[in-house]
Enzyme design. Structure first.
Site: not given
Ligand code: THU
Length: 159
Positions: A63, A74, A111, A72
């Protein structure tokens, strides 16, 4: 007017129904939860890919105080695989999630942006990437192809 239907499905497994190789991949994704940098959302995502040469690579969400720059899990692991092993096929992807503030029983689905990125790597290698999703509950969701969760997606054929 013609209505066209797009069918999709996913499978639900319990851990003891999976192959040892898949269990190992899921455990690897879970082991990456501790490396997530998620001071803002407190939502950890550990991801792991299995390459066709047997290698496993891991990643986690990273983040940023400028929220839109959060990356993310992935995406971290897929771009890592693409950058480090561009010619080695990605067989499967496992994604584990954990919220530091509450228990999450249901797996989280990638996502929209990550779906698009998974789709790109799948079309690049012309072979399906199997996706396994896991949280803290007993159920593991298995998706055979990104097209099952990204129907009618945009790809290079439209360019
Ligand atoms: N996040 C992921 O790593 N993968 C996803 O497919 C959805 C969201 C992360 C992004 C952020 O750091 C946290 O989850 C909250 O959205």
């Amino acid at each position: 007017m013609e209505k066209r239907e797009i069918k999709s499905s996913y499978s639900v497994y319990r851990l003891d129904e999976l192959t040892d190789e898949t269990k190992k991949l899921i455990e690897y994704a879970q082991s990456k939860l501790k490396d997530a940098y998620a001071p803002y959302s407190h939502f950890r995502v550990g991801a792991a890919v299995l390459l066709e040469n047997g290698l496993m690579l891991g990643g986690s969400n990273q983040e940023n105080a400028a929220y839109p720059l959060c990356t993310c899990g992935e995406r971290v692991v897929l771009t890592y695989a693409g950058a480090e092993y561009p010619d080695v096929e990605i067989t499967s992807l496992a994604v584990a999630v954990k919220n530091d503030l509450k228990i999450v029983l249901t797996p989280a689905s990638p996502c929209g942006s990550c779906r698009q990125i998974i789709a790109e790597y799948q079309s690049k290698q012309k072979a399906k990437i199997k996706i396994y999703l896991v949280a803290e509950g007993d159920e593991i969701y298995a998706i055979d192809s990104i097209h099952d969760i990204l129907p009618l997606g945009f790809d290079a054929s439209s360019l």
